[in-house]
Design a protein around this motif. Structure first.
Motif, mmCIF file in Angstrom:
data_model
loop_
_atom_site.group_PDB
_atom_site.id
_atom_site.type_symbol
_atom_site.label_atom_id
_atom_site.label_comp_id
_atom_site.label_asym_id
_atom_site.label_seq_id
_atom_site.Cartn_x
_atom_site.Cartn_y
_atom_site.Cartn_z
ATOM 1 N N ASP A 189 36.363 25.631 42.425
ATOM 2 C CA ASP A 189 35.249 26.446 41.923
ATOM 3 C C ASP A 189 35.673 27.892 41.668
ATOM 4 O O ASP A 189 34.939 28.848 41.958
ATOM 5 C CB ASP A 189 34.067 26.424 42.902
ATOM 6 N N LEU A 190 36.875 28.040 41.126
ATOM 7 C CA LEU A 190 37.386 29.366 40.807
ATOM 8 C C LEU A 190 37.551 29.501 39.306
ATOM 9 O O LEU A 190 37.965 28.555 38.619
ATOM 10 C CB LEU A 190 38.740 29.602 41.485
ATOM 11 N N PRO A 191 37.262 30.696 38.766
ATOM 12 C CA PRO A 191 37.406 30.919 37.333
ATOM 13 C C PRO A 191 38.807 31.443 37.004
ATOM 14 O O PRO A 191 39.564 31.864 37.888
ATOM 15 C CB PRO A 191 36.371 32.000 37.053
ATOM 16 N N VAL A 215 40.056 37.558 44.517
ATOM 17 C CA VAL A 215 39.562 36.827 43.350
ATOM 18 C C VAL A 215 38.228 37.448 42.945
ATOM 19 O O VAL A 215 37.249 37.387 43.703
ATOM 20 C CB VAL A 215 39.384 35.329 43.669
ATOM 21 N N ARG A 216 38.214 38.061 41.790
ATOM 22 C CA ARG A 216 36.997 38.723 41.303
ATOM 23 C C ARG A 216 36.630 38.169 39.937
ATOM 24 O O ARG A 216 37.508 37.911 39.117
ATOM 25 C CB ARG A 216 37.199 40.241 41.192
ATOM 26 N N HIS A 225 33.207 38.222 44.452
ATOM 27 C CA HIS A 225 34.499 38.586 45.053
ATOM 28 C C HIS A 225 34.780 37.671 46.233
ATOM 29 O O HIS A 225 33.934 37.513 47.118
ATOM 30 C CB HIS A 225 34.478 40.042 45.526
ATOM 31 N N GLU A 226 35.957 37.053 46.215
ATOM 32 C CA GLU A 226 36.429 36.269 47.342
ATOM 33 C C GLU A 226 37.861 36.689 47.647
ATOM 34 O O GLU A 226 38.577 37.145 46.765
ATOM 35 C CB GLU A 226 36.419 34.764 47.028
#
Length: 344
Positions: A189-191, A215-216, A225-226
């Motif tokens: 689920d990351l872009p 990860v933004r 943001h993660e």
């Protein structure tokens, strides 16, 4: 695989030799040979950070003045590399002009010239517009083996060839290429996004698994943001060998030259190579210390080049360029007995 750089010859097959290598997603380029540059717009000339000159014959060095005129007052630094006597050749180019106002330009220009000797030694000097391009900092320079320039993402290597004078061949090598598996990103689920650059840089640097990666991304729900450890992201990436490009021009077809090219360019992905004469004119090619098209194709085959791009055709073949190209490709493919073209 999306390559780091995009190489293209500066001119058509009958024009002055030159290879312009544009870096994707960066305002940067490398240039191999400084012949006629009129085909390149100023925006491309301004991107050039490093210039590699095979030798100082007119059709390989005449464009220095044109390039200098474009970058002067608009660029801060450029590096140049060449063979024996190159620092003095750059100095003489600059000394041909009167520089009584250049030290007042808002953007000062510094040129760093490096010359390589056949014994592996060398020297370098600096020429600054602030000091009216006087030669400064003249000192010995010792490249790392055959590597002229090394950066985290690529390097440029060289070898000496015989053209009745010393002439350099070049290899441009991407260090390692990082592919992204988008399906694996989706599973997390990351872009995609700019954060991937930081992750790729960490991988290339050999960072440990616990290295945090920010990860933004933005979407219709707002800003997200993660922070995830690099180890949890490794399976998203694939490290593969980078692309290798060869630039070879102005050489005799001799066994010594071929052995030098094998050490530099064996297995090269794309070989840009001079193909000056048809093989029917091999005797003339030998007198001129140049390759025939068949010899160029045979060299590409011997090197195991995955692709070959011929250039530097003699103007005597204008209107017959397809014949030259066909001869190169036939020898590269091993057709018609041309794969073992005569060597002097």
């Amino acid at each position: 695989m999306r390559p780091l750089f995009e190489p293209a010859t500066v001119n058509d097959v009958f024009g002055d030799p030159g290879l312009y290598v544009d870096f994707r997603d960066e305002r940067r380029a490398l240039l191999f040979d400084l012949g006629d540059l009129s085909a390149l717009p100023p925006r491309k000339l301004l991107r050039i950070s490093d210039v590699f000159v095979t030798h100082a014959h007119l059709d390989h060095f005449v464009g220095f003045d044109h390039w200098l005129r474009v970058v002067l007052g608009r660029k801060e630094l450029a590096r140049l590399y060449g063979g024996p006597g190159f620092v003095a050749q750059v100095e003489h180019k600059l000394a041909a002009y009167t520089w009584n106002v250049v030290h007042r330009y808002d953007v000062p220009l510094a040129l760093e010239a490096h010359e390589l000797a056949p014994d592996g030694g060398g020297r370098r000097a600096r020429f600054s517009s602030l000091h009216r391009f006087a030669r400064e900092g003249d000192a010995p320079w010792a490249p790392d083996g055959d590597v002229l320039l090394a950066e985290p993402r690529f390097r440029v290597r060289t070898a000496f060839l015989d053209h009745d004078i010393a002439c350099l061949a070049f290899a441009l090598e991407e260090s390692v290429h990082v592919n992204v598996w988008k399906n694996r990103l989706a599973e997390l689920d990351l872009p995609t996004g700019p954060w991937l650059r930081a992750a790729k840089a960490a991988l290339l640097a050999g960072s440990p698994d616990e290295t945090p990666i920010d990860v933004r991304w933005n979407d219709h729900l707002g800003v997200h943001h993660e922070r995830r450890p690099l180890g949890a992201l490794r399976h998203v990436f694939e490290l593969v060998p980078g692309r290798r490009i060869g630039y070879v021009t102005d050489l005799r077809c001799t066994e010594a030259n071929l052995r030098s090219l094998e050490a530099l360019l064996a297995g090269v992905d794309v070989l840009f190579i001079e193909s000056v004469f048809l093989h029917a004119d091999a005797a003339h090619a030998q007198r001129k210390n140049h390759l025939t098209a068949a010899q160029a194709g045979a060299i590409a085959r011997r090197l195991g080049a995955k692709a070959v791009v011929p250039f530097h055709f003699s103007p005597r073949y204008e209107g017959r360029e397809q014949q030259v190209l066909d001869e190169v490709l036939a020898a590269w493919r091993g057709e018609g007995g041309l794969a073992a073209a005569d060597r002097g």
